[in-house]
Motif scaffolding. Structure first.
Motif, short mmCIF file in Angstrom:
data_model
loop_
_atom_site.label_atom_id
_atom_site.label_comp_id
_atom_site.label_asym_id
_atom_site.label_seq_id
_atom_site.Cartn_x
_atom_site.Cartn_y
_atom_site.Cartn_z
N LEU A 1 -17.07 15.18 12.73
CA LEU A 1 -15.73 13.86 12.15
C LEU A 1 -14.31 14.17 11.21
CD1 LEU A 1 -15.00 10.31 12.09
CD2 LEU A 1 -16.29 10.59 9.73
N LEU A 2 -14.85 15.07 10.06
CA LEU A 2 -13.85 16.24 10.62
C LEU A 2 -13.32 16.47 10.98
CD1 LEU A 2 -15.51 17.92 7.10
CD2 LEU A 2 -13.83 16.12 7.18
N GLU A 3 -12.97 17.16 12.36
CA GLU A 3 -12.53 17.92 13.67
C GLU A 3 -11.98 16.40 14.24
OE1 GLU A 3 -10.25 20.00 15.93
OE2 GLU A 3 -11.02 20.47 14.26
N THR A 4 -12.39 15.27 14.52
CA THR A 4 -11.98 13.94 15.06
C THR A 4 -10.57 13.38 14.21
OG1 THR A 4 -13.79 13.43 15.75
CG2 THR A 4 -12.25 11.85 15.39
N GLU A 5 -11.01 13.47 12.83
CA GLU A 5 -10.01 12.75 12.06
C GLU A 5 -8.58 14.33 11.35
OE1 GLU A 5 -11.72 10.21 8.83
OE2 GLU A 5 -10.97 12.28 8.23
N ARG A 6 -8.93 15.34 12.15
CA ARG A 6 -7.74 16.65 12.37
C ARG A 6 -6.58 16.25 13.26
NH1 ARG A 6 -5.72 19.94 14.23
NH2 ARG A 6 -7.81 20.77 15.70
N THR A 7 -7.44 16.58 14.55
CA THR A 7 -7.05 15.64 15.89
C THR A 7 -6.31 14.40 15.86
OG1 THR A 7 -9.04 14.63 16.99
CG2 THR A 7 -8.65 17.61 17.36
N ARG A 8 -6.75 13.69 15.40
CA ARG A 8 -6.07 12.59 15.29
C ARG A 8 -4.86 12.14 14.53
NH1 ARG A 8 -9.53 8.02 17.05
NH2 ARG A 8 -8.28 6.46 17.42
N GLY A 9 -4.38 13.00 13.78
CA GLY A 9 -3.36 13.49 12.64
C GLY A 9 -3.41 12.76 11.58
N MET A 10 -4.46 12.57 10.90
CA MET A 10 -5.18 12.47 9.57
C MET A 10 -4.19 12.86 8.57
SD MET A 10 -8.43 9.26 9.92
CE MET A 10 -7.94 8.49 9.29
N LEU A 11 -3.76 14.47 8.45
CA LEU A 11 -3.81 15.08 7.80
C LEU A 11 -2.29 15.33 7.46
CD1 LEU A 11 -6.62 18.21 8.09
CD2 LEU A 11 -6.71 15.71 6.88
N MET B 1 1.28 12.92 7.51
CA MET B 1 2.17 12.56 7.01
C MET B 1 2.40 11.52 7.86
SD MET B 1 1.05 11.81 3.33
CE MET B 1 2.85 10.27 3.77
N SER B 2 3.11 11.69 9.26
CA SER B 2 3.48 10.62 10.23
C SER B 2 2.51 10.07 10.51
CB SER B 2 4.22 11.96 11.73
OG SER B 2 3.12 12.95 11.57
N TYR B 3 1.33 10.16 10.81
CA TYR B 3 -0.14 9.20 10.63
C TYR B 3 0.23 8.21 9.93
CZ TYR B 3 -4.90 7.39 11.57
OH TYR B 3 -5.92 6.60 11.92
N LEU C 1 0.71 -1.25 -0.34
CA LEU C 1 0.47 0.15 -0.03
C LEU C 1 0.63 1.20 -0.26
CD1 LEU C 1 -3.01 -0.68 2.86
CD2 LEU C 1 -2.92 -1.30 0.17
N HIS C 2 0.40 1.76 -0.88
CA HIS C 2 1.02 3.40 -0.76
C HIS C 2 -0.47 4.54 0.21
CE1 HIS C 2 4.66 2.17 -3.66
NE2 HIS C 2 3.57 1.24 -3.88
N VAL C 3 0.82 5.51 0.36
CA VAL C 3 -0.44 6.79 0.45
C VAL C 3 -0.14 7.83 -0.15
CG1 VAL C 3 1.17 7.21 2.38
CG2 VAL C 3 -0.82 8.15 2.68
N CYS C 4 -0.98 8.75 -0.86
CA CYS C 4 -0.66 9.87 -1.37
C CYS C 4 0.42 11.08 -0.98
CB CYS C 4 -1.85 10.42 -2.25
SG CYS C 4 -1.70 11.54 -3.21
N GLY C 5 0.81 11.83 -0.55
CA GLY C 5 1.55 13.30 -0.49
C GLY C 5 0.63 14.17 0.27
N GLN C 6 -0.44 14.43 -1.04
CA GLN C 6 -1.02 15.24 -1.74
C GLN C 6 -2.52 15.15 -1.19
OE1 GLN C 6 -0.51 17.21 -5.35
NE2 GLN C 6 -3.13 17.38 -5.89
#
Length: 407
Positions: free
Chosen positions: A270-280, A282-284, A43-48
Motif C-alpha cells: 500500500l505504501l508503494e501504491t500511494e507513492r506511485t499514485r503521487g501522494m508523496l 504536492m502536485s497530487y 482544507l489545507h495540506v501540510c507541505g511537510q
C-alpha cells in the motif's frame, strides 16, 4: 495556522467549500426563526507531512454535543460490517474471557454488543451523551468522555491496559491527533493490538468525494501519513486492509514498536501504491476544487431542470455528507422537498443550513416522488434495495458523486 501533527506552517489549500454550519447540527422546529452559525470549510495540506486538515473553527466538544443525532445501529450494513470485524478480530488475536477490549467512539454500542455476546470483557468510550445513554440501555459499559493521554492514564488505573483497542472512524475526528495517538499507546497492553478504520484520502481524491469534508472531520488521512503519526508515538502498523466502507476505507492493525507481530506484505504494497499514485508529491493535492465545482453545478442543474419540468424530487438519508453537498450547492426546500431517514432521532428535525425537513420513509410512499436523491451514496446498494418499490410508479434514484447518475 500550523499542522496539527508536525506543526509546520500550512501554506497550501487543498479544497475550499466556502462556509457551512456543522453537518450534524440538526435543527428543531423552534430553531427555525433563529440564526445559525456558519463556519469556514477550507482544507489545507501540510507541505511537510502531507496531512490534509481543516482548522478547528468550532470546539470539538460543541460539535460532539449531548444532542448528537448520529446513531450507528440504524444502518443494517454497518451492523453487518461490525459483526464481521468482531468475528475476524477475535479469531486472529485469540481473544477470550481473559482479554480486555476497549472501543473509542463506541456510539450506541453497535459493535461492542458482538464482543460482549462472546463473553469477552469490554467497555466503550463515547463523548456524546445521547449515544452513550443508548449504549448503557443495552448493557454496554460506556465512559462518557473525550479520549486522550490523560484519560488513557486514568483508564489504565481503573480498568487495566487493553488487549484490543478499536477506533473506527474516530482518528479523523480528533483535533489533537498527537494527544489521541499518545493515549492509544498508553492504554495498549504490551502485546496488544489497535485497529483503526478511516476513509482513505486516496479514494476521496480518486472518487471526487468532496462531500465527506465537514467540520467534524479534522483530518483526511493517507496511509503513509498515518504511519508517520503512529510511529511518532511508538506504534507500528503490522497489517492493513482496504475496505469498501465510506467509499473506500483503510483498516490498520497496529502494535507497540517493540512488539513481535510480523508485518504482512500488504503494508509495503500500500505504501508503494500511494507513492506511485503521487501522494508523496504536492502536485497530487491540487485539482480537486474544479472537480467539486463541476459536481455541484451538475447536481444543481438537475434539480433546477426538475423544478422547471414540474417533477417531484425527494431525498433519502440525512447524512452529514449530504449536508455538505446541499449547502455547497445552495439547495433549499424549494428544490428538494424533504429528506427521509430511518433514524427517529433525526425525523421531525431539519437539516442544518438548508433547513430541509427530515421525515420518516413513509412519506416517500405517500408522495410518490419522481426522483429520490440518495445522499449517503456509500449506502446506495442498501438504500436502492430498501426503496425498490419506487419503480412501481416510475420513480428513479439519483446520486451526485462521483458524477451525476440517474437510474
Amino acid at each position: 495556522m500550523k499542522c496539527r501533527f508536525c506543526a509546520a506552517p500550512l501554506h497550501y489549500v487543498f479544497l475550499d467549500l466556502g462556509t457551512a454550519p456543522p453537518s450534524n447540527a440538526f435543527l428543531r422546529a423552534g430553531d427555525l426563526d433563529a440564526a445559525e452559525a456558519w463556519f469556514p470549510l477550507k482544507l489545507h495540506v501540510c507541505g511537510q507531512c502531507h496531512l490534509v486538515q481543516v482548522d478547528e473553527v468550532q470546539r470539538h466538544d460543541a460539535l460532539f454535543s449531548g444532542d448528537y443525532v448520529y446513531f450507528s445501529s440504524y444502518s443494517r450494513s454497518w451492523l453487518d460490517h461490525a459483526e464481521h470485524y468482531v468475528s475476524k478480530a477475535v479469531d486472529i488475536l485469540g481473544l477470550g474471557p481473559g482479554s480486555l477490549v476497549m472501543e473509542i467512539a463506541s456510539n450506541d454500542g453497535y459493535l461492542l454488543q458482538y464482543i460482549q455476546a462472546r463473553g469477552i470483557p469490554c467497555f466503550g468510550i463515547e463523548p456524546t451523551a445521547s449515544t452513550a445513554k443508548a449504549a448503557r440501555e443495552v448493557g454496554i459499559e460506556t465512559h462518557e468522555l473525550f479520549f486522550g493521554r490523560n484519560s488513557a492514564l486514568e483508564l489504565t488505573v481503573s480498568r487495566g491496559k487493553s488487549n484490543l483497542i478499536i477506533a473506527n472512524n474516530v482518528l479523523a475526528h480528533v483535533p489533537d491527533i498527537n494527544d489521541f495517538v499518545a493515549g492509544l499507546a498508553t492504554a495498549l497492553a504490551p502485546g496488544g493490538t489497535i485497529t483503526l478504520e478511516f476513509p482513505h484520502l486516496l479514494q476521496l481524491v480518486a472518487q471526487r468525494q468532496f462531500d465527506t469534508v465537514y467540520h467534524e472531520h479534522f483530518s483526511y488521512l493517507s496511509f503513509h501519513t498515518t504511519q508517520h503519526i503512529l510511529a511518532a508515538h511508538g506504534l507500528r502498523i503490522w497489517d492493513v486492509e482496504e475496505l469498501p466502507t465510506h467509499g473506500g476505507s483503510l483498516r490498520l492493525w497496529a502494535c507497540h514498536s517493540e512488539a513481535t507481530h510480523g508485518e504482512t506484505p500488504a503494508v509495503a504494497a500500500l505504501l508503494e501504491t500511494e507513492r506511485t499514485r503521487g501522494m508523496l508529491e504536492m502536485s497530487y493535492y491540487q485539482g480537486l476544487q474544479p472537480l467539486a465545482n463541476a459536481i455541484k453545478n451538475d447536481f444543481l442543474r438537475f434539480l433546477l431542470d426538475c423544478k422547471r419540468a414540474g417533477k417531484h424530487v425527494a431525498g433519502y438519508g440525512a447524512a452529514a455528507k449530504g449536508n455538505t453537498l446541499l449547502n455547497y450547492a445552495g439547495v433549499r426546500p424549494d428544490l428538494l422537498d424533504y429528506v427521509a431517514d430511518a433514524s427517529p432521532h433525526k425525523q421531525g428535525r431539519y437539516l442544518p443550513g438548508s433547513r430541509i425537513p427530515v421525515v420518516a420513509e413513509a412519506r416517500i410512499r405517500e408522495t410518490r416522488p419522481d426522483f429520490v436523491v440518495i445522499l449517503p451514496w456509500n449506502l446506495r446498494e442498501e438504500i436502492t434495495g430498501q426503496l425498490a418499490y419506487i419503480s412501481g410508479w416510475g420513480g428513479k434514484f439519483v446520486t451526485a458523486i462521483p458524477h451525476l447518475e440517474v437510474s
